[in-house]
Design a protein around this motif. Sequence first.
Motif, mmCIF file in Angstrom:
data_model
loop_
_atom_site.group_PDB
_atom_site.id
_atom_site.type_symbol
_atom_site.label_atom_id
_atom_site.label_comp_id
_atom_site.label_asym_id
_atom_site.label_seq_id
_atom_site.Cartn_x
_atom_site.Cartn_y
_atom_site.Cartn_z
ATOM 1 N N ALA A 61 -50.765 46.684 -14.834
ATOM 2 C CA ALA A 61 -51.718 45.904 -15.631
ATOM 3 C C ALA A 61 -51.812 46.501 -17.036
ATOM 4 C CB ALA A 61 -53.092 45.881 -14.961
ATOM 5 N N ALA A 65 -48.573 45.942 -18.952
ATOM 6 C CA ALA A 65 -48.248 44.537 -19.184
ATOM 7 C C ALA A 65 -46.898 44.151 -18.600
ATOM 8 C CB ALA A 65 -48.291 44.217 -20.679
ATOM 9 N N THR A 66 -46.579 44.705 -17.439
ATOM 10 C CA THR A 66 -45.281 44.443 -16.816
ATOM 11 C C THR A 66 -45.221 43.025 -16.254
ATOM 12 O OG1 THR A 66 -45.320 46.754 -16.112
ATOM 13 C CG2 THR A 66 -43.639 45.329 -15.129
ATOM 14 N N TYR A 67 -44.210 42.289 -16.644
ATOM 15 C CA TYR A 67 -44.018 40.948 -16.083
ATOM 16 C C TYR A 67 -42.796 40.961 -15.171
ATOM 17 C CZ TYR A 67 -42.874 36.076 -15.499
ATOM 18 O OH TYR A 67 -42.573 34.874 -14.937
ATOM 19 N N SER A 107 -49.453 37.224 -2.528
ATOM 20 C CA SER A 107 -50.790 37.830 -2.475
ATOM 21 C C SER A 107 -51.229 38.124 -1.046
ATOM 22 C CB SER A 107 -51.803 36.911 -3.152
ATOM 23 O OG SER A 107 -51.890 35.690 -2.450
ATOM 24 N N SER A 161 -39.299 34.345 -9.749
ATOM 25 C CA SER A 161 -40.012 33.075 -9.889
ATOM 26 C C SER A 161 -39.184 31.895 -9.388
ATOM 27 C CB SER A 161 -40.426 32.848 -11.342
ATOM 28 O OG SER A 161 -39.298 32.903 -12.177
ATOM 29 N N SER A 187 -40.101 31.819 -5.292
ATOM 30 C CA SER A 187 -41.522 31.739 -4.954
ATOM 31 C C SER A 187 -42.124 30.556 -5.694
ATOM 32 C CB SER A 187 -42.191 33.058 -5.359
ATOM 33 O OG SER A 187 -43.379 32.850 -6.050
ATOM 34 N N PHE A 188 -43.305 30.124 -5.268
ATOM 35 C CA PHE A 188 -43.973 29.041 -5.996
ATOM 36 C C PHE A 188 -44.779 29.574 -7.175
ATOM 37 C CE2 PHE A 188 -43.563 26.845 -1.762
ATOM 38 C CZ PHE A 188 -42.567 25.980 -2.194
ATOM 39 N N GLU A 189 -44.803 30.901 -7.314
ATOM 40 C CA GLU A 189 -45.512 31.493 -8.439
ATOM 41 C C GLU A 189 -44.561 31.677 -9.610
ATOM 42 O OE1 GLU A 189 -46.917 35.011 -6.247
ATOM 43 O OE2 GLU A 189 -48.937 34.373 -6.814
ATOM 44 N N LEU A 190 -45.102 31.647 -10.818
ATOM 45 C CA LEU A 190 -44.298 31.962 -11.990
ATOM 46 C C LEU A 190 -44.835 33.291 -12.531
ATOM 47 C CD1 LEU A 190 -41.984 31.136 -13.770
ATOM 48 C CD2 LEU A 190 -43.504 29.647 -15.019
ATOM 49 N N THR A 191 -46.009 33.246 -13.147
ATOM 50 C CA THR A 191 -46.642 34.505 -13.508
ATOM 51 C C THR A 191 -47.424 35.021 -12.310
ATOM 52 O OG1 THR A 191 -46.836 33.834 -15.800
ATOM 53 C CG2 THR A 191 -48.240 35.630 -15.090
ATOM 54 N N ARG A 192 -47.376 36.306 -12.117
ATOM 55 C CA ARG A 192 -48.131 36.979 -11.060
ATOM 56 C C ARG A 192 -48.124 38.450 -11.417
ATOM 57 N NH1 ARG A 192 -44.362 39.688 -7.922
ATOM 58 N NH2 ARG A 192 -42.256 38.945 -8.189
ATOM 59 N N PRO A 193 -49.031 39.232 -10.849
ATOM 60 C CA PRO A 193 -48.984 40.656 -11.150
ATOM 61 C C PRO A 193 -47.742 41.290 -10.517
ATOM 62 C CG PRO A 193 -50.652 40.186 -9.487
ATOM 63 C CD PRO A 193 -50.131 38.877 -9.954
ATOM 64 N N PHE A 194 -47.324 42.412 -11.034
ATOM 65 C CA PHE A 194 -46.189 43.163 -10.481
ATOM 66 C C PHE A 194 -46.690 43.893 -9.227
ATOM 67 C CE2 PHE A 194 -43.645 47.327 -11.072
ATOM 68 C CZ PHE A 194 -42.738 46.958 -10.095
ATOM 69 N N ARG A 195 -46.695 43.111 -8.111
ATOM 70 C CA ARG A 195 -47.308 43.628 -6.886
ATOM 71 C C ARG A 195 -46.508 44.744 -6.241
ATOM 72 N NH1 ARG A 195 -47.781 37.590 -5.765
ATOM 73 N NH2 ARG A 195 -49.857 37.084 -6.542
ATOM 74 N N LYS A 246 -42.480 21.694 -9.658
ATOM 75 C CA LYS A 246 -42.349 22.719 -8.623
ATOM 76 C C LYS A 246 -43.471 22.578 -7.591
ATOM 77 C CE LYS A 246 -41.407 27.674 -8.460
ATOM 78 N NZ LYS A 246 -40.707 28.767 -9.142
ATOM 79 N N GLY A 265 -51.766 40.224 -16.385
ATOM 80 C CA GLY A 265 -51.074 39.094 -15.767
ATOM 81 C C GLY A 265 -51.551 38.802 -14.354
#
Lengths: 503, 503
Positions: free
Chosen positions: A128, A131-133, A170, A366, A369-377, B211, B326
């Motif tokens: 966070a 700012a890792t994408y 998630s 991306s 998955s159905f996510e595009l932006t998400r945290p670097f889990r 999507k 993010g």
Amino acid sequence: MAQSNGNKESAEDDNLCQMLADLKVRTSALEVQGAERDSMTKTTAELLKAYDDNLLKLTCGPVMRTDRESSEVMDEISENPVDFDLVVKDFKDRLVSAGVNNGHPTFFGFINAGGGTYPASLGAFVPAALATYSGAHLGNAEAVQMENRLIKWVADLFGYPAGHAGNISSGGSLATLTTLAVARDSRELKAADFHRCVVYCSEFTHYAVQKGLRAVGMREAILRNTPVDKALKMTAAALERQINEDKEAGLLPFLVVATVGTTLTGSVDPVNDIADVCDRHQLWLHVDAAYGGFFALCDEMKQLFSGVERSDSIVVNPHKGLFTSGGVGVLVVKEGEKLQQCCSLEQTFNFFKGHSIFSAENVSPSELSFELTRPFRGAQMWLPLKVFGVGVFRTALEEKLLLARYFHRKLKETGEFELPLEPELSVVVFRATVPPGVDINNFNQQLLDDLISDGKIFITPAVFSDQYYLRVCVLCFKTHIEHIDMCFSLIVEKRGHLWKSSR
Amino acid sequence: MAQSNGNKESAEDDNLCQMLADLKVRTSALEVQGAERDSMTKTTAELLKAYDDNLLKLTCGPVMRTDRESSEVMDEISENPVDFDLVVKDFKDRLVSAGVNNGHPTFFGFINAGGGTYPASLGAFVPAALATYSGAHLGNAEAVQMENRLIKWVADLFGYPAGHAGNISSGGSLATLTTLAVARDSRELKAADFHRCVVYCSEFTHYAVQKGLRAVGMREAILRNTPVDKALKMTAAALERQINEDKEAGLLPFLVVATVGTTLTGSVDPVNDIADVCDRHQLWLHVDAAYGGFFALCDEMKQLFSGVERSDSIVVNPHKGLFTSGGVGVLVVKEGEKLQQCCSLEQTFNFFKGHSIFSAENVSPSELSFELTRPFRGAQMWLPLKVFGVGVFRTALEEKLLLARYFHRKLKETGEFELPLEPELSVVVFRATVPPGVDINNFNQQLLDDLISDGKIFITPAVFSDQYYLRVCVLCFKTHIEHIDMCFSLIVEKRGHLWKSSR
């Protein structure tokens, strides 16, 4: 005229520059630096430390406080700033006093991993702040590689071959939703046939499947509760009977969900037998190992996972058996291209395709998955796995298994409890025997109320076959033998009191 | 015999206790406390600070490093622990050098919020460390209340009345997926009719819609690209024509997506006019304000948001205009019960329904979303909104708008650039004019390559009407006038070089 316009424009430019210089000063508050940053870090770290140090003094059950004073400054979102220390302290105080205490070692409710080891929490913090994408290779190739390595590690754990693909979501619900969509699309089902499609579960399958079916447009699909045996495991023979009947009736069986560790009782479905049935009928086999998955690290558990390698997809939740903070689920699909075909529109940053900065040979997360932006889990898995090594996770999970067996044995030895199931994983289901003439369900419901009333321990009911049982799930990484002993003593004591007052 | 069995059991019990005592010692590494915890905090904070302090020395564009040394210990997930300081340093070094630098003030690509203010990053950290579960009231009533207050704040911002409901997802894609499912279910569409259903977008609508349609089972639905006007805005008249034609053809129009700030050009669709059409035809109107939403905080932007209050659902991403880290998206549905009807199975902790610890009058977030467990994302909004106050966000967004206009004006004043659109929000689209006989698309593609090659700035292409434009999106909270000046100078300089070499 041109000259005059030029002057006017120039004056406007000067004015704009002045306004922007002024705005920069006014927004500088957002850029926390130097001593202010140090102070924020210190305050936060101290509060978190105080929470951790005082954990055992806190209640672990749900507390519905009604006495907390409300303050306009803290409750309302307002135009003006509030002092950082005050905000963070209030924030912590509210959260800690407001519900179940997932981090507590005597919280035996739901499936409790202890709320995350400290490096896992730092794994939520660091990306966070950096700012890792991690949604695309272009965003951060290393982060993507770390996630792929983690997914491969999970795939290897279950014996999946190369060619798999997955994502870090998630949690189990989104992972399940995604695999339902993949199974649906891989069978090339037409929407007009959704009402004829059949999904096979047991009554102990997590309701994420039913919820996911709604999400993926298959509300009309038929969800069968396949009968279970005495150990509450799905029976392959009954499953096959249902499939044959459904086929004869013109329906479209397409998916079976086997659970390795049901939420309610920790029962493990016979995956190998179920896989045989799926093979014969060409059905997608999904294994929900959200709770039980990481027990595969324990050597003596290997036979419970037999057949999982034959499944088409697996869900396992690191925020359960890997003690990450909440919000980390892993989906692995054996034939990775099916996940990609379902999710990818090949539009992710496609304006850079062919450009040297775009690494075309890699699929971006991306597109899986159905996510595009998400945290670097992945960071919440990566840091603890590196810092602690896999070995101690294996040991901790062995400890949880043994604690459950220890607890089960202690209850059994008293002769005062019914224990309908041998614990396969770390869930223990039991109920107190009752004096003659006393309703056993009412008695145990009252016992539960007595047990959780003061917040020393938190356990849940487990209702099945119209019988009311109590349930203890041991999974918190902080739970050790003394916590089980405490829980056991409390149960025996409260049961004794209730017995006396019930006679 | 009974005595002998007792002895054997007792011996087994002793043995079990000894094993568990031993396991406790071996797993103690997971419970980071005292000095070790302090040391981890310090190391982490120092690394993050070093990153932040050196930010301007770092490149902001994507870097595909091939020179990084691989080490078995760091790459492979192994049985044994690695020193914490080493792990975190390696982790940070890899992430920072491996891709785009979202936190950089001259990163003008995609929609860049700066990677999150420091309190927002702490908002990812604190709930992870406190093990806050915000999926249910039972889990943490205060966390749930904070999220509801945040959702109400967003709903108020757009003029939604009471009765709304929403959730905080990982971003726009999941929020869009969810609203598509709600719109689908609220129309009681049968799967057999999915192939006749029509969704209306423009070619500039984010592909999260396409999507999402796949995810919710509506791959067969018809997705119309409604024509746009010269400003690239959806035209209400053309939309209505399409709807009428589709109705006449026996199709089922059911959803229109209007965008308040398209990703590519920042254009704002005429929501009020579109709402008129939706009213007349009883279509669900979804407003995608993922990028542009928080500009509604700026007074002078009010007219751009006219009509948004008439929509059925809104998505807005705090990780864009609110500068959170993010992975934070907000969906608000005007008629909240429709969201609940779509998502809820009323099974969340239903074994506690009627119990005094269960607050039955409140709907739990997991009944308003397809997620069950998820991180307490509201914390990433709550902390910064409290610590900074709303005012400075308003000011920062005004600054971004003005920076975009300033940049636009500077480009225009040179006479060397074509500027096809007045910036409505904070995206500026432009291209260099070219010497006679030179292909304008090729020239500008080369200019982009030259601009991003050394990582000083990062901008993207914007291709539409078969023309290749360049695009600068100003949204990072750290971006000020000097960064725009730098970007502008670089563009003028590189364009000059290219002009000379092209003649």
